[in-house]
Scaffold this active site. Structure first.
Site, PDB file in Angstrom:
ATOM      1  N   ASN A   1       2.985  29.427  18.841  1.00  0.00           N
ATOM      2  CA  ASN A   1       4.281  30.069  19.098  1.00  0.00           C
ATOM      3  C   ASN A   1       5.276  29.579  18.046  1.00  0.00           C
ATOM      4  O   ASN A   1       5.630  28.400  18.021  1.00  0.00           O
ATOM      5  CB  ASN A   1       4.733  29.685  20.518  1.00  0.00           C
ATOM      6  CG  ASN A   1       6.105  30.239  20.881  1.00  0.00           C
ATOM      7  OD1 ASN A   1       6.860  30.689  20.031  1.00  0.00           O
ATOM      8  ND2 ASN A   1       6.429  30.173  22.163  1.00  0.00           N
TER       9      ASN A   1
ATOM     10  N   HIS B   1       6.655  39.073  20.808  1.00  0.00           N
ATOM     11  CA  HIS B   1       6.746  37.623  20.620  1.00  0.00           C
ATOM     12  C   HIS B   1       5.452  36.968  21.092  1.00  0.00           C
ATOM     13  O   HIS B   1       4.840  37.406  22.067  1.00  0.00           O
ATOM     14  CB  HIS B   1       7.945  37.090  21.418  1.00  0.00           C
ATOM     15  CG  HIS B   1       7.990  35.597  21.439  1.00  0.00           C
ATOM     16  ND1 HIS B   1       7.899  34.839  20.300  1.00  0.00           N
ATOM     17  CD2 HIS B   1       8.097  34.723  22.473  1.00  0.00           C
ATOM     18  CE1 HIS B   1       7.957  33.563  20.621  1.00  0.00           C
ATOM     19  NE2 HIS B   1       8.073  33.465  21.934  1.00  0.00           N
TER      20      HIS B   1
ATOM     21  N   CYS C   1      13.430  32.651  21.343  1.00  0.00           N
ATOM     22  CA  CYS C   1      12.313  33.595  21.119  1.00  0.00           C
ATOM     23  C   CYS C   1      12.782  35.013  20.854  1.00  0.00           C
ATOM     24  O   CYS C   1      12.079  35.799  20.224  1.00  0.00           O
ATOM     25  CB  CYS C   1      11.378  33.595  22.323  1.00  0.00           C
ATOM     26  SG  CYS C   1      10.681  31.992  22.587  1.00  0.00           S
TER      27      CYS C   1
HETATM   28  N1  ACO Z   1      -3.579  20.308  29.127  1.00  0.00           N
HETATM   29  C1  ACO Z   1      -4.176  20.078  30.313  1.00  0.00           C
HETATM   30  N2  ACO Z   1      -3.562  20.224  31.486  1.00  0.00           N
HETATM   31  C2  ACO Z   1      -2.273  20.661  31.456  1.00  0.00           C
HETATM   32  C3  ACO Z   1      -1.604  20.939  30.265  1.00  0.00           C
HETATM   33  C4  ACO Z   1      -2.308  20.732  29.062  1.00  0.00           C
HETATM   34  N3  ACO Z   1      -1.763  20.976  27.851  1.00  0.00           N
HETATM   35  N4  ACO Z   1      -0.358  21.369  30.554  1.00  0.00           N
HETATM   36  C5  ACO Z   1      -0.240  21.366  31.880  1.00  0.00           C
HETATM   37  N5  ACO Z   1      -1.406  20.927  32.431  1.00  0.00           N
HETATM   38  C6  ACO Z   1      -1.733  20.777  33.850  1.00  0.00           C
HETATM   39  C7  ACO Z   1      -0.506  20.499  34.691  1.00  0.00           C
HETATM   40  O1  ACO Z   1      -0.243  19.115  34.720  1.00  0.00           O
HETATM   41  C8  ACO Z   1      -0.938  21.032  36.030  1.00  0.00           C
HETATM   42  O2  ACO Z   1      -1.772  20.082  36.653  1.00  0.00           O
HETATM   43  P1  ACO Z   1      -1.734  19.874  38.259  1.00  0.00           P
HETATM   44  O3  ACO Z   1      -2.157  21.207  38.841  1.00  0.00           O
HETATM   45  O4  ACO Z   1      -2.694  18.777  38.465  1.00  0.00           O
HETATM   46  O5  ACO Z   1      -0.308  19.528  38.566  1.00  0.00           O
HETATM   47  C9  ACO Z   1      -1.810  22.241  35.682  1.00  0.00           C
HETATM   48  O6  ACO Z   1      -2.239  22.022  34.313  1.00  0.00           O
HETATM   49  C10 ACO Z   1      -1.079  23.545  35.772  1.00  0.00           C
HETATM   50  O7  ACO Z   1       0.181  23.413  35.076  1.00  0.00           O
HETATM   51  P2  ACO Z   1       1.114  24.624  34.787  1.00  0.00           P
HETATM   52  O8  ACO Z   1       2.280  24.186  33.965  1.00  0.00           O
HETATM   53  O9  ACO Z   1       1.400  25.308  36.089  1.00  0.00           O
HETATM   54  O10 ACO Z   1       0.121  25.515  33.894  1.00  0.00           O
HETATM   55  P3  ACO Z   1       0.191  27.038  33.548  1.00  0.00           P
HETATM   56  O11 ACO Z   1      -1.035  27.704  33.946  1.00  0.00           O
HETATM   57  O12 ACO Z   1       1.496  27.647  33.976  1.00  0.00           O
HETATM   58  O13 ACO Z   1       0.178  27.022  31.941  1.00  0.00           O
HETATM   59  C11 ACO Z   1       1.788  27.301  30.177  1.00  0.00           C
HETATM   60  C12 ACO Z   1       1.217  26.359  31.252  1.00  0.00           C
HETATM   61  C13 ACO Z   1       0.658  27.611  29.203  1.00  0.00           C
HETATM   62  C14 ACO Z   1       2.907  26.602  29.447  1.00  0.00           C
HETATM   63  C15 ACO Z   1       2.273  28.619  30.837  1.00  0.00           C
HETATM   64  O14 ACO Z   1       3.058  28.294  31.958  1.00  0.00           O
HETATM   65  C16 ACO Z   1       3.061  29.495  29.922  1.00  0.00           C
HETATM   66  O15 ACO Z   1       2.579  30.010  28.938  1.00  0.00           O
HETATM   67  N6  ACO Z   1       4.349  29.740  30.266  1.00  0.00           N
HETATM   68  C17 ACO Z   1       5.201  30.656  29.527  1.00  0.00           C
HETATM   69  C18 ACO Z   1       5.604  30.119  28.211  1.00  0.00           C
HETATM   70  C19 ACO Z   1       6.634  31.031  27.579  1.00  0.00           C
HETATM   71  O16 ACO Z   1       6.514  32.245  27.587  1.00  0.00           O
HETATM   72  N7  ACO Z   1       7.717  30.491  27.055  1.00  0.00           N
HETATM   73  C20 ACO Z   1       8.786  31.315  26.569  1.00  0.00           C
HETATM   74  C21 ACO Z   1       8.760  31.418  25.149  1.00  0.00           C
HETATM   75  S1  ACO Z   1       8.954  29.896  24.335  1.00  0.00           S
HETATM   76  C22 ACO Z   1      10.632  29.841  23.834  1.00  0.00           C
HETATM   77  O17 ACO Z   1      11.422  30.584  24.279  1.00  0.00           O
HETATM   78  C23 ACO Z   1      11.062  28.749  22.939  1.00  0.00           C
END
Ligand code: ACO
Length: 337
Positions: free
Chosen positions: A294, A264, A117
Site C-alpha cells: 500500500n 487504491h 489514501c
Molecule cells: N500477522 C499475524 N497475525 C496478525 C497480524 C500479522 N501481521 N496482524 C494482526 N494479526 C492477528 C491479530 O492479532 C488478531 O489476533 P487475535 O484474533 O488472536 O486477536 C488476528 O490476527 C485478527 O486481527 P485483525 O486485525 O482483526 O485482522 P484482519 O483480518 O482484520 O486483517 C488487516 C488485518 C489486513 C489490516 C485488515 O483489517 C485490513 O486490510 N483493513 C483495512 C485496511 C485499509 O483499507 N486501510 C485503509 C487504507 S490505508 C490508509 O488510509 C493510510
C-alpha cells in the site's frame, strides 16, 4: 476559438519505487507474522523501501520526470503542482515546494493535499477544476509516500506495518478542447468525507493538540506510529467503495463488463469484493498490491501508469478510479481510455 470551457485530460504518467524489495519473510520474524498470514489476509507478497539517498521528494521527482516525458512536455511548460502525501519529508513546508525546486520550475504554485489514501483523487479534482475554470492549462499531480521510515517494526505494529511500501506516481493533466474526444479525458471527481471516523486510522504525534507536541514517553509508547481499527476500516471501505463505484457506473450509464478498475491498493480482498459487487470482471481489476504493498496517495497513479504502459486500457475504455482511507475520506472519477 471555442467558447466552451476546456476539458481536462491525463496526457502522461510516471512512477517510482523505493530501491529495496522487501519480502514478507524478511518482515515476518521481527513482526511476529508469517508470509502465509500476510498473503491470505492482504494479497501482499513484497513491498519496496527507500535506500539512503532516496526520499519522498526524490521518488516524486523520478515519477514526475517520467510523467513529463510520457506527455512529451518539459517541466517549464507546467503551470502548477498539486502534491498529495501523508508522509512529507518535513513537518513543514510541504513537499510541493520541494518538488517545485527539484524540477526547477519556480515560481509556479505548489499546493499540498492531506487526504491520505484519497489524496491523489482530491489532488486530481483540484487540477481538473483549475483547468476547466481556465485558471491553469497544465498541472502536475503527484501522490508520493515514504512509509518505511515510520513503521513500528515490532509485534505491536504488525497489523499496520505489513501493509505499507514506498512509492510515487505522477500524472500531467492538460486542458483540451471539450468537443474533441481524446484519450485520458477526465470526468468530474466525486469526493466525500466522514470526520466521525478520524480515529479509525490516525497518527496524532507529533501533534499541536499536545503540549509539547511529542515526548519521550509518547515515543516509548509508540504514539508516533499509525493506529488502525483494521476490521472497521475494511468493512467501511468495502461498503463505501461499492456504493460509490456503483453510483459512478449508473451516473455515466457504463457497462461494468467494459470498465477497468484502478482503485487504491490497501488490501487485495477489498478490491475483489468491490469488483464482485459492481459486476466488474476480475480480469479488468488492477492489482499492484502483491508487488508494491500500500503506497497510499501513490497507489492510484502508480497503478494507472502500469495500466497505461502495459496497454491494459484500450481506446474508449471507461477507467474507474476509486479510493477510500483515513479521514475517513473517499473519491471516485472516470477517465476515458
Ligand atoms: N500477522 C499475524 N497475525 C496478525 C497480524 C500479522 N501481521 N496482524 C494482526 N494479526 C492477528 C491479530 O492479532 C488478531 O489476533 P487475535 O484474533 O488472536 O486477536 C488476528 O490476527 C485478527 O486481527 P485483525 O486485525 O482483526 O485482522 P484482519 O483480518 O482484520 O486483517 C488487516 C488485518 C489486513 C489490516 C485488515 O483489517 C485490513 O486490510 N483493513 C483495512 C485496511 C485499509 O483499507 N486501510 C485503509 C487504507 S490505508 C490508509 O488510509 C493510510
Amino acid at each position: 476559438m471555442s467558447t466552451q470551457p476546456p476539458g481536462a485530460r491525463i496526457s502522461g504518467s510516471g512512477r517510482a519505487l523505493g530501491a529495496r524489495c522487501v519480502s514478507n519473510d524478511e518482515l515476518a520474524a521481527e513482526l511476529g507474522s508469517s508470509d502465509d498470514w500476510i498473503v491470505a489476509r492482504t494479497g501482499i507478497r513484497t513491498r519496496y523501501f527507500i535506500e539512503p539517498g532516496q526520499s519522498n521528494t526524490s521518488l516524486a521527482l523520478e515519477a514526475s520526470r517520467a510523467a513529463l516525458a510520457d506527455a512529451q512536455r518539459n517541466a517549464s511548460e507546467l503551470d502548477a503542482i498539486v502534491f498529495a502525501t501523508l508522509s512529507p519529508d518535513m513537518v513543514f513546508p510541504g513537499n510541493g515546494v520541494l518538488l517545485q525546486e527539484a524540477l526547477g520550475v519556480a515560481p509556479i504554485p505548489a499546493l499540498d493535499v492531506r487526504n491520505q489514501c484519497s489524496g491523489f483523487l482530491y489532488a486530481l479534482s483540484v487540477a481538473r477544476a483549475w483547468i476547466v475554470s481556465g485558471t491553469y492549462r497544465r498541472v502536475l499531480v503527484v501522490g508520493s509516500e515514504v512509509h518505511s521510515t515510520g513503521l513500528d517494526m515490532s509485534p505491536r505494529g504488525r497489523a499496520v506495518s505489513i501493509l505499507f511500501g514506498d512509492g510515487a506516481g505522477a500524472v500531467v493533466v492538460e486542458a483540451v478542447d471539450s468537443h474533441v474526444q481524446e484519450g485520458g479525458a477526465l470526468e468530474p471527481v466525486r469526493l466525500g468525507a466522514d470526520g466521525s471516523g478520524a480515529r479509525l486510522l490516525f497518527c496524532d504525534r507529533p501533534g499541536a493538540a499536545h503540549h509539547p507536541s511529542i515526548t519521550c514517553d509518547d515515543i516509548e509508547a509508540g504514539r508516533h506510529f499509525a493506529h488502525m481499527e483494521g476490521r472497521q476500516v475494511f468493512r467501511r471501505a468495502v461498503e463505501l467503495l461499492s456504493q460509490e463505484v456503483a453510483a459512478l457506473i449508473a451516473r455515466h450509464s457504463l457497462d461494468p463488463k467494459r470498465a477497468v478498475l484502478v482503485a487504491h491498493q490497501s488490501n487485495r480482498r477489498i478490491n475483489e469484493l468491490v469488483a464482485t459487487r459492481t459486476n466488474i470482471p476480475e480480469d479488468r481489476v488492477l492489482h499492484t498490491i502483491e508487488q508494491w504493498g500500500n503506497t497510499t496517495a501513490g497507489s492510484i497513479p502508480m497503478a494507472l501508469d502500469l495500466a497505461r504502459r502495459e496497454r491494459r486500457i484500450a481506446p474508449g475504455d471507461p477507467v474507474i478510479m476509486a479510493a477510500f482511507g483515513s479521514g475517513l475520506t473517499w473519491g471516485t472519477t472516470l477517465m476515458w481510455g
